[in-house]
Scaffold this motif. Structure first.
Motif, mmCIF file in Angstrom:
data_model
loop_
_atom_site.group_PDB
_atom_site.id
_atom_site.type_symbol
_atom_site.label_atom_id
_atom_site.label_comp_id
_atom_site.label_asym_id
_atom_site.label_seq_id
_atom_site.Cartn_x
_atom_site.Cartn_y
_atom_site.Cartn_z
ATOM 1 N N VAL A 1 32.013 13.099 49.888
ATOM 2 C CA VAL A 1 32.931 14.118 49.372
ATOM 3 C C VAL A 1 32.258 15.488 49.435
ATOM 4 O O VAL A 1 31.036 15.589 49.455
ATOM 5 C CB VAL A 1 33.361 13.811 47.922
ATOM 6 N N GLU A 2 33.074 16.533 49.445
ATOM 7 C CA GLU A 2 32.518 17.876 49.541
ATOM 8 C C GLU A 2 31.801 18.262 48.247
ATOM 9 O O GLU A 2 32.254 17.942 47.148
ATOM 10 C CB GLU A 2 33.625 18.879 49.851
ATOM 11 N N LYS A 3 30.673 18.922 48.417
ATOM 12 C CA LYS A 3 29.852 19.311 47.271
ATOM 13 C C LYS A 3 30.577 20.282 46.354
ATOM 14 O O LYS A 3 30.435 20.241 45.133
ATOM 15 C CB LYS A 3 28.557 19.941 47.789
ATOM 16 N N TYR A 4 31.358 21.172 46.933
ATOM 17 C CA TYR A 4 32.106 22.177 46.174
ATOM 18 C C TYR A 4 33.574 22.120 46.583
ATOM 19 O O TYR A 4 33.906 21.679 47.683
ATOM 20 C CB TYR A 4 31.526 23.573 46.436
ATOM 21 N N PRO A 5 34.457 22.519 45.673
ATOM 22 C CA PRO A 5 34.214 23.169 44.382
ATOM 23 C C PRO A 5 33.769 22.176 43.313
ATOM 24 O O PRO A 5 33.908 20.961 43.485
ATOM 25 C CB PRO A 5 35.589 23.742 44.033
ATOM 26 N N TYR B 1 17.488 18.128 46.346
ATOM 27 C CA TYR B 1 17.116 17.231 47.445
ATOM 28 C C TYR B 1 18.292 17.010 48.396
ATOM 29 O O TYR B 1 18.133 17.059 49.620
ATOM 30 C CB TYR B 1 16.637 15.901 46.887
ATOM 31 N N PHE B 2 19.483 16.779 47.850
ATOM 32 C CA PHE B 2 20.655 16.497 48.675
ATOM 33 C C PHE B 2 21.403 17.760 49.092
ATOM 34 O O PHE B 2 22.494 17.674 49.665
ATOM 35 C CB PHE B 2 21.605 15.560 47.932
ATOM 36 N N ALA B 3 20.822 18.929 48.824
ATOM 37 C CA ALA B 3 21.509 20.190 49.119
ATOM 38 C C ALA B 3 21.774 20.388 50.609
ATOM 39 O O ALA B 3 22.697 21.115 50.985
ATOM 40 C CB ALA B 3 20.696 21.363 48.579
ATOM 41 N N ILE B 4 20.991 19.742 51.471
ATOM 42 C CA ILE B 4 21.154 19.960 52.909
ATOM 43 C C ILE B 4 22.377 19.241 53.473
ATOM 44 O O ILE B 4 22.755 19.483 54.612
ATOM 45 C CB ILE B 4 19.894 19.524 53.692
ATOM 46 N N ASN B 5 22.986 18.372 52.658
ATOM 47 C CA ASN B 5 24.198 17.672 53.110
ATOM 48 C C ASN B 5 25.367 18.150 52.261
ATOM 49 O O ASN B 5 25.399 17.942 51.050
ATOM 50 C CB ASN B 5 24.029 16.164 52.976
ATOM 51 N N GLU B 6 26.331 18.801 52.888
ATOM 52 C CA GLU B 6 27.448 19.385 52.150
ATOM 53 C C GLU B 6 28.460 18.356 51.679
ATOM 54 O O GLU B 6 29.441 18.714 51.005
ATOM 55 C CB GLU B 6 28.150 20.434 53.019
ATOM 56 N N HIS B 7 28.218 17.082 51.994
ATOM 57 C CA HIS B 7 29.144 16.032 51.569
ATOM 58 C C HIS B 7 28.480 15.039 50.609
ATOM 59 O O HIS B 7 28.703 13.833 50.670
ATOM 60 C CB HIS B 7 29.724 15.294 52.782
ATOM 61 N N ILE B 8 27.648 15.581 49.716
ATOM 62 C CA ILE B 8 27.077 14.786 48.624
ATOM 63 C C ILE B 8 27.316 15.542 47.332
ATOM 64 O O ILE B 8 26.923 16.699 47.194
ATOM 65 C CB ILE B 8 25.566 14.538 48.814
ATOM 66 N N TYR B 9 27.982 14.881 46.388
ATOM 67 C CA TYR B 9 28.310 15.500 45.110
ATOM 68 C C TYR B 9 27.484 14.858 44.000
ATOM 69 O O TYR B 9 27.407 13.631 43.899
ATOM 70 C CB TYR B 9 29.796 15.327 44.818
ATOM 71 N N PRO C 1 38.684 17.245 47.824
ATOM 72 C CA PRO C 1 38.142 17.701 46.542
ATOM 73 C C PRO C 1 39.277 18.017 45.561
ATOM 74 O O PRO C 1 40.258 18.666 45.924
ATOM 75 C CB PRO C 1 37.362 18.960 46.909
ATOM 76 N N THR C 2 39.143 17.539 44.342
ATOM 77 C CA THR C 2 40.180 17.736 43.333
ATOM 78 C C THR C 2 39.544 18.251 42.061
ATOM 79 O O THR C 2 38.793 17.526 41.400
ATOM 80 C CB THR C 2 40.925 16.415 43.052
ATOM 81 N N VAL C 3 39.841 19.471 41.703
ATOM 82 C CA VAL C 3 39.239 20.084 40.518
ATOM 83 C C VAL C 3 39.822 19.481 39.247
ATOM 84 O O VAL C 3 39.088 19.146 38.309
ATOM 85 C CB VAL C 3 39.450 21.605 40.528
ATOM 86 N N TYR C 4 41.148 19.321 39.202
ATOM 87 C CA TYR C 4 41.779 18.852 37.971
ATOM 88 C C TYR C 4 43.158 18.292 38.283
ATOM 89 O O TYR C 4 43.901 18.827 39.111
ATOM 90 C CB TYR C 4 41.904 20.012 36.979
ATOM 91 N N LYS D 1 14.388 13.247 57.643
ATOM 92 C CA LYS D 1 14.112 11.910 58.156
ATOM 93 C C LYS D 1 14.708 10.824 57.268
ATOM 94 O O LYS D 1 15.265 9.841 57.762
ATOM 95 C CB LYS D 1 12.600 11.717 58.278
ATOM 96 N N TYR D 2 14.621 11.006 55.942
ATOM 97 C CA TYR D 2 15.027 9.959 54.998
ATOM 98 C C TYR D 2 16.426 10.146 54.422
ATOM 99 O O TYR D 2 16.876 9.331 53.623
ATOM 100 C CB TYR D 2 14.029 9.887 53.845
ATOM 101 N N MET D 3 17.135 11.191 54.803
ATOM 102 C CA MET D 3 18.459 11.450 54.242
ATOM 103 C C MET D 3 19.431 10.325 54.616
ATOM 104 O O MET D 3 19.522 9.932 55.782
ATOM 105 C CB MET D 3 18.985 12.789 54.769
ATOM 106 N N PRO D 4 20.161 9.771 53.634
ATOM 107 C CA PRO D 4 21.109 8.688 53.930
ATOM 108 C C PRO D 4 22.220 9.133 54.884
ATOM 109 O O PRO D 4 22.579 10.309 54.937
ATOM 110 C CB PRO D 4 21.679 8.342 52.550
ATOM 111 N N ILE D 5 22.749 8.158 55.606
ATOM 112 C CA ILE D 5 23.864 8.399 56.523
ATOM 113 C C ILE D 5 25.074 7.627 56.005
ATOM 114 O O ILE D 5 24.961 6.456 55.634
ATOM 115 C CB ILE D 5 23.510 7.950 57.950
ATOM 116 N N PHE D 6 26.242 8.264 55.985
ATOM 117 C CA PHE D 6 27.429 7.642 55.401
ATOM 118 C C PHE D 6 28.668 8.297 55.994
ATOM 119 O O PHE D 6 28.601 9.419 56.515
ATOM 120 C CB PHE D 6 27.428 7.814 53.873
ATOM 121 N N PRO D 7 29.827 7.639 55.909
ATOM 122 C CA PRO D 7 31.066 8.239 56.435
ATOM 123 C C PRO D 7 31.653 9.249 55.453
ATOM 124 O O PRO D 7 31.353 9.228 54.253
ATOM 125 C CB PRO D 7 31.988 7.029 56.583
ATOM 126 N N LYS D 8 32.486 10.110 55.958
ATOM 127 C CA LYS D 8 33.179 11.074 55.113
ATOM 128 C C LYS D 8 34.303 10.376 54.362
ATOM 129 O O LYS D 8 34.954 9.476 54.877
ATOM 130 C CB LYS D 8 33.738 12.213 55.970
#
Length: 287
Positions: free
Chosen positions: A96-100, A60-68, A25-28, A13-20
């Motif tokens: 942004v994507e949570k992983y890598p 808490y933010f694990a349910i959204n794959e686009h929060i790092y 993703p850039t490791v290095y 219910k309270y999870m923020p909404i935002f654009p992609k």
């Protein structure tokens, strides 16, 4: 404390909404250092605070794959300039994507800027955290919210927050009567409490309705409590079922006893009738 099921409903219910974000993703990126030989936490107080809060935010933010959630790694915020970097204790990036996992975070490559940054005051960095970094994070980088907190209980409590207005000005976020600060971008309250076992002044997140976001230890304890409650409820159901079986058996036994008693009564009545008939025949024979 809410049950796990109730909390999951509120979290959605309270999870923020935002654009992609527009990047990837850039490791290095070659040429941008990703370590400076500095320890992650200044003290054990800071280590506990950083570890616990980053774990809470990550879960808490694990349910959204686009929060790092970043922890003490470099953020480079100007392409081509290796001197334009910071290393916040904790930061949150939306879109942004949570992983890598990243060695460093490159804002131009990812196409995103952290929406919230947390710094925990230490003797070496407190002055910069209170002053220089407010301008750096909110104006130079474009972060939306910035928070500082003092986790050492032997030092005066200090919890402050700033946000960048739509016009680009810096505004201090006013705390409520209890000293809590609401993060509009994260849609969470933050309040501190003293952890007497570890002697840490721990900054803790809450849902907008005041529901506490638990630590891993608290969540494990809550799940154990719920499991024990389910076991107790199951045992009660078994006891109730056994009681119903016992009552049914008692009824059946009572019915059998009643049937036997009725049959015995009929036998006795039949024997009595036979005796009466025999007695009557004898009296007739003596006449």
């Amino acid at each position: 404390m809410d049950t796990v099921h109730e909390f999951e409903f509120k979290r959605k219910k309270y999870m923020p909404i935002f654009p992609k974000a527009s990047g990837k993703p850039t490791v290095y990126i070659e040429g941008y250092p990703f370590e400076d030989d500095e320890p992650m936490a200044a003290t054990g107080f800071h280590a506990d605070q950083i570890t616990i809060l980053s774990d809470q935010l990550s879960r808490y933010f694990a349910i959204n794959e686009h929060i790092y959630i970043g922890v003490d790694n470099f953020i480079y915020y100007r392409e081509g300039d290796v001197t334009k970097f910071v290393a916040p204790d904790i930061y949150v990036v939306f879109g942004v994507e949570k992983y890598p996992q990243r060695r460093s975070f490159y804002t131009w490559s990812e196409g995103a800027i952290p929406v919230a940054v947390f710094e925990f005051l230490s003797d070496a960095t407190a002055n910069q955290d209170r002053h220089k970094k407010v301008q750096l994070y909110l104006i130079d980088m474009g972060v939306q919210e910035y928070f500082i907190h003092q986790p050492e209980i032997d030092k005066p409590a200090e919890f402050c927050g700033w946000q960048r207005s739509r016009s680009g000005n810096i505004l201090e976020i006013k705390p409520d009567a209890q000293g809590g600060i609401f993060s509009e971008v994260l849609n969470l309250w933050f309040r501190w409490e003293v952890q007497h076992d570890s002697h840490v002044r721990l900054l803790r997140p809450f849902l907008p309705d005041g529901t506490l976001i638990t630590t891993s230890r608290e969540e494990a304890h809550l799940r154990i409590q719920e499991q024990n409650l389910r076991i107790q409820e199951q045992n009660l159901r078994i006891q109730e079922q056994n009681l119903r079986i016992q009552e049914q058996n008692l009824r059946e036994e009572a019915e059998m006893m009643a049937a036997k008693e009725a049959a015995r009564r009929q036998e006795l009545e039949a024997e009595l009738e036979t005796l009466r008939a025999q007695l009557a025949n004898r009296q007739d024979g003596n006449m």
